[in-house]
Scaffold this motif. Structure first.
Motif, PDB file in Angstrom:
ATOM      1  N   GLY A 155      -4.785  11.160  -0.870  1.00  0.00           N
ATOM      2  CA  GLY A 155      -5.696  10.643   0.157  1.00  0.00           C
ATOM      3  C   GLY A 155      -7.113  10.566  -0.346  1.00  0.00           C
ATOM      4  O   GLY A 155      -7.399  10.854  -1.514  1.00  0.00           O
ATOM      5  N   ILE A 156      -7.992  10.150   0.567  1.00  0.00           N
ATOM      6  CA  ILE A 156      -9.427  10.152   0.266  1.00  0.00           C
ATOM      7  C   ILE A 156     -10.140  10.593   1.536  1.00  0.00           C
ATOM      8  O   ILE A 156      -9.700  10.264   2.653  1.00  0.00           O
ATOM      9  CB  ILE A 156      -9.896   8.758  -0.231  1.00  0.00           C
ATOM     10  N   ILE A 157     -11.185  11.403   1.372  1.00  0.00           N
ATOM     11  CA  ILE A 157     -11.942  11.864   2.541  1.00  0.00           C
ATOM     12  C   ILE A 157     -13.408  11.474   2.313  1.00  0.00           C
ATOM     13  O   ILE A 157     -13.982  11.792   1.278  1.00  0.00           O
ATOM     14  CB  ILE A 157     -11.776  13.399   2.740  1.00  0.00           C
ATOM     15  N   SER A 158     -13.962  10.735   3.272  1.00  0.00           N
ATOM     16  CA  SER A 158     -15.353  10.326   3.113  1.00  0.00           C
ATOM     17  C   SER A 158     -16.170  10.857   4.292  1.00  0.00           C
ATOM     18  O   SER A 158     -15.617  11.318   5.297  1.00  0.00           O
ATOM     19  CB  SER A 158     -15.463   8.805   3.008  1.00  0.00           C
ATOM     20  N   GLU A 159     -17.482  10.767   4.132  1.00  0.00           N
ATOM     21  CA  GLU A 159     -18.405  11.205   5.203  1.00  0.00           C
ATOM     22  C   GLU A 159     -17.988  10.587   6.534  1.00  0.00           C
ATOM     23  O   GLU A 159     -18.087  11.223   7.583  1.00  0.00           O
ATOM     24  CB  GLU A 159     -19.825  10.716   4.888  1.00  0.00           C
ATOM     25  N   ARG A 160     -17.534   9.350   6.466  1.00  0.00           N
ATOM     26  CA  ARG A 160     -17.190   8.626   7.693  1.00  0.00           C
ATOM     27  C   ARG A 160     -16.021   9.278   8.428  1.00  0.00           C
ATOM     28  O   ARG A 160     -16.016   9.361   9.655  1.00  0.00           O
ATOM     29  CB  ARG A 160     -16.864   7.180   7.335  1.00  0.00           C
ATOM     30  N   ASP A 161     -15.024   9.761   7.673  1.00  0.00           N
ATOM     31  CA  ASP A 161     -13.879  10.447   8.299  1.00  0.00           C
ATOM     32  C   ASP A 161     -14.353  11.713   9.006  1.00  0.00           C
ATOM     33  O   ASP A 161     -13.848  12.074  10.074  1.00  0.00           O
ATOM     34  CB  ASP A 161     -12.845  10.838   7.230  1.00  0.00           C
ATOM     35  N   ILE A 162     -15.319  12.389   8.363  1.00  0.00           N
ATOM     36  CA  ILE A 162     -15.803  13.661   8.919  1.00  0.00           C
ATOM     37  C   ILE A 162     -16.617  13.410  10.191  1.00  0.00           C
ATOM     38  O   ILE A 162     -16.466  14.119  11.191  1.00  0.00           O
ATOM     39  CB  ILE A 162     -16.606  14.434   7.840  1.00  0.00           C
ATOM     40  N   VAL A 163     -17.431  12.363  10.163  1.00  0.00           N
ATOM     41  CA  VAL A 163     -18.208  12.014  11.368  1.00  0.00           C
ATOM     42  C   VAL A 163     -17.263  11.689  12.528  1.00  0.00           C
ATOM     43  O   VAL A 163     -17.453  12.160  13.657  1.00  0.00           O
ATOM     44  CB  VAL A 163     -19.167  10.827  11.076  1.00  0.00           C
ATOM     45  N   ARG A 164     -16.206  10.913  12.213  1.00  0.00           N
ATOM     46  CA  ARG A 164     -15.219  10.552  13.251  1.00  0.00           C
ATOM     47  C   ARG A 164     -14.559  11.801  13.830  1.00  0.00           C
ATOM     48  O   ARG A 164     -14.401  11.941  15.039  1.00  0.00           O
ATOM     49  CB  ARG A 164     -14.122   9.684  12.641  1.00  0.00           C
ATOM     50  N   ALA A 165     -14.157  12.723  12.932  1.00  0.00           N
ATOM     51  CA  ALA A 165     -13.472  13.950  13.374  1.00  0.00           C
ATOM     52  C   ALA A 165     -14.413  14.797  14.230  1.00  0.00           C
ATOM     53  O   ALA A 165     -13.998  15.369  15.248  1.00  0.00           O
ATOM     54  CB  ALA A 165     -12.981  14.740  12.159  1.00  0.00           C
ATOM     55  N   MET A 174      -8.099  12.910   6.558  1.00  0.00           N
ATOM     56  CA  MET A 174      -8.259  11.999   5.413  1.00  0.00           C
ATOM     57  C   MET A 174      -7.529  10.667   5.637  1.00  0.00           C
ATOM     58  O   MET A 174      -6.667  10.560   6.517  1.00  0.00           O
ATOM     59  CB  MET A 174      -7.710  12.663   4.134  1.00  0.00           C
ATOM     60  N   THR A 175      -7.869   9.682   4.820  1.00  0.00           N
ATOM     61  CA  THR A 175      -7.122   8.418   4.800  1.00  0.00           C
ATOM     62  C   THR A 175      -6.032   8.565   3.751  1.00  0.00           C
ATOM     63  O   THR A 175      -6.313   8.963   2.610  1.00  0.00           O
ATOM     64  CB  THR A 175      -8.069   7.252   4.415  1.00  0.00           C
ATOM     65  N   ARG A 176      -4.777   8.257   4.143  1.00  0.00           N
ATOM     66  CA  ARG A 176      -3.666   8.474   3.218  1.00  0.00           C
ATOM     67  C   ARG A 176      -3.359   7.271   2.345  1.00  0.00           C
ATOM     68  O   ARG A 176      -2.889   7.413   1.223  1.00  0.00           O
ATOM     69  CB  ARG A 176      -2.396   8.830   3.999  1.00  0.00           C
ATOM     70  N   LYS A 177      -3.597   6.093   2.880  1.00  0.00           N
ATOM     71  CA  LYS A 177      -3.264   4.887   2.116  1.00  0.00           C
ATOM     72  C   LYS A 177      -4.506   4.473   1.323  1.00  0.00           C
ATOM     73  O   LYS A 177      -5.419   3.834   1.875  1.00  0.00           O
ATOM     74  CB  LYS A 177      -2.836   3.780   3.089  1.00  0.00           C
ATOM     75  N   VAL A 178      -4.544   4.873   0.081  1.00  0.00           N
ATOM     76  CA  VAL A 178      -5.762   4.670  -0.714  1.00  0.00           C
ATOM     77  C   VAL A 178      -5.626   3.421  -1.588  1.00  0.00           C
ATOM     78  O   VAL A 178      -4.635   3.262  -2.304  1.00  0.00           O
ATOM     79  CB  VAL A 178      -6.033   5.903  -1.619  1.00  0.00           C
ATOM     80  N   VAL A 179      -6.633   2.567  -1.516  1.00  0.00           N
ATOM     81  CA  VAL A 179      -6.672   1.390  -2.390  1.00  0.00           C
ATOM     82  C   VAL A 179      -7.272   1.834  -3.726  1.00  0.00           C
ATOM     83  O   VAL A 179      -8.354   2.430  -3.762  1.00  0.00           O
ATOM     84  CB  VAL A 179      -7.535   0.267  -1.765  1.00  0.00           C
ATOM     85  N   THR A 180      -6.544   1.585  -4.805  1.00  0.00           N
ATOM     86  CA  THR A 180      -7.018   1.985  -6.136  1.00  0.00           C
ATOM     87  C   THR A 180      -7.104   0.740  -7.022  1.00  0.00           C
ATOM     88  O   THR A 180      -6.687  -0.342  -6.626  1.00  0.00           O
ATOM     89  CB  THR A 180      -6.051   3.002  -6.776  1.00  0.00           C
ATOM     90  N   GLY A 187     -11.841  -4.159   3.104  1.00  0.00           N
ATOM     91  CA  GLY A 187     -11.326  -2.892   3.639  1.00  0.00           C
ATOM     92  C   GLY A 187     -12.383  -2.052   4.328  1.00  0.00           C
ATOM     93  O   GLY A 187     -12.067  -1.011   4.902  1.00  0.00           O
ATOM     94  N   LYS A 188     -13.668  -2.488   4.237  1.00  0.00           N
ATOM     95  CA  LYS A 188     -14.796  -1.739   4.828  1.00  0.00           C
ATOM     96  C   LYS A 188     -14.867  -0.300   4.306  1.00  0.00           C
ATOM     97  O   LYS A 188     -15.021   0.645   5.078  1.00  0.00           O
ATOM     98  CB  LYS A 188     -14.717  -1.733   6.362  1.00  0.00           C
ATOM     99  N   PHE A 189     -14.690  -0.138   2.982  1.00  0.00           N
ATOM    100  CA  PHE A 189     -14.892   1.182   2.375  1.00  0.00           C
ATOM    101  C   PHE A 189     -15.768   1.033   1.146  1.00  0.00           C
ATOM    102  O   PHE A 189     -16.003  -0.085   0.677  1.00  0.00           O
ATOM    103  CB  PHE A 189     -13.560   1.880   2.056  1.00  0.00           C
ATOM    104  N   ARG A 190     -16.291   2.156   0.660  1.00  0.00           N
ATOM    105  CA  ARG A 190     -17.306   2.114  -0.400  1.00  0.00           C
ATOM    106  C   ARG A 190     -16.896   2.839  -1.678  1.00  0.00           C
ATOM    107  O   ARG A 190     -17.732   3.071  -2.547  1.00  0.00           O
ATOM    108  CB  ARG A 190     -18.614   2.721   0.145  1.00  0.00           C
ATOM    109  N   HIS A 191     -15.629   3.241  -1.749  1.00  0.00           N
ATOM    110  CA  HIS A 191     -15.162   3.983  -2.930  1.00  0.00           C
ATOM    111  C   HIS A 191     -13.787   3.479  -3.355  1.00  0.00           C
ATOM    112  O   HIS A 191     -12.916   3.334  -2.498  1.00  0.00           O
ATOM    113  CB  HIS A 191     -15.056   5.478  -2.612  1.00  0.00           C
ATOM    114  N   VAL A 192     -13.616   3.258  -4.670  1.00  0.00           N
ATOM    115  CA  VAL A 192     -12.298   2.857  -5.173  1.00  0.00           C
ATOM    116  C   VAL A 192     -11.953   3.711  -6.413  1.00  0.00           C
ATOM    117  O   VAL A 192     -12.585   3.578  -7.464  1.00  0.00           O
ATOM    118  CB  VAL A 192     -12.244   1.347  -5.538  1.00  0.00           C
ATOM    119  N   PRO A 193     -10.973   4.616  -6.265  1.00  0.00           N
ATOM    120  CA  PRO A 193     -10.542   5.417  -7.410  1.00  0.00           C
ATOM    121  C   PRO A 193      -9.886   4.526  -8.476  1.00  0.00           C
ATOM    122  O   PRO A 193      -9.219   3.541  -8.131  1.00  0.00           O
ATOM    123  CB  PRO A 193      -9.510   6.389  -6.814  1.00  0.00           C
ATOM    124  N   VAL A 194     -10.083   4.894  -9.732  1.00  0.00           N
ATOM    125  CA  VAL A 194      -9.516   4.118 -10.841  1.00  0.00           C
ATOM    126  C   VAL A 194      -8.355   4.906 -11.448  1.00  0.00           C
ATOM    127  O   VAL A 194      -8.500   6.093 -11.766  1.00  0.00           O
ATOM    128  CB  VAL A 194     -10.580   3.850 -11.934  1.00  0.00           C
TER     129      VAL A 194
END
Ligand code: AMP
Length: 143
Positions: free
Chosen positions: A49-59, A76-82, A99-106
């Protein structure tokens, strides 16, 4: 420009966290490291998964202070775009916009080898625009 070139400049360091960690710990790490997201990894370093500030604000908005005690698996978001290291930054920019996200793991196969943030993309785009502007200025000056 491809992802590999960006990683060769910034390095492949990615801050990861375990899924059973609580939100309060994630908040502490995000603050200490001055970053906006953590990649959540499970057995053998696989991305779960991935956890961003936005997930924490929502929670926090939904659960109040109790959110801080939740395990990351609940927020966290489980379906991660890489992406792979041969991907172009234009494609990454497209993925982030869609996808309206700001991080992409490589990934290299299953191995996490870096992360591209919107900050990296903006930096590259500004440099590219500056180069284009300089080339046009030179052209006009010598025409
Ligand atoms: P961000 O803009 O990266 O702070 O994230 C906004 C939302 O998208 C949050 O819910 C993140 O968990 C989620 N997110 C961030 N990066 C990705 C990604 N690469 N793939 C899927 N979701 C993501």
């Amino acid at each position: 420009m491809i992802v590999k070139t960006i990683l060769s400049g910034k390095g492949g360091n990615v801050v990861t966290i375990e899924p059973t960690t609580d939100v309060a710990d994630a908040v502490r790490i995000l603050t200490e490291k001055h970053i906006g997201a953590l990649v959540v990894t499970g057995a053998e370093g696989r991305i779960v998964g991935i956890i961003s500030e936005r997930d924490i604000v929502r929670a926090l908005a939904k659960r109040g202070n109790a959110a801080l005690k939740l395990p990351l698996t609940e927020v966290m978001t489980r379906k991660v775009v890489t992406c792979g290291e041969d991907e172009t930054l234009s494609v990454i920019m497209e993925q982030m916009t869609q996808g309206k996200f700001r991080h992409v793991p490589v990934l290299d196969g299953d191995r996490l080898i870096g992360i591209i943030s919107i900050g990296d993309v903006v930096k590259w785009r500004l440099e590219e625009l500056q180069l284009e502007q300089n080339a046009l200025r030179d052209y006009i000056a010598t025409a």
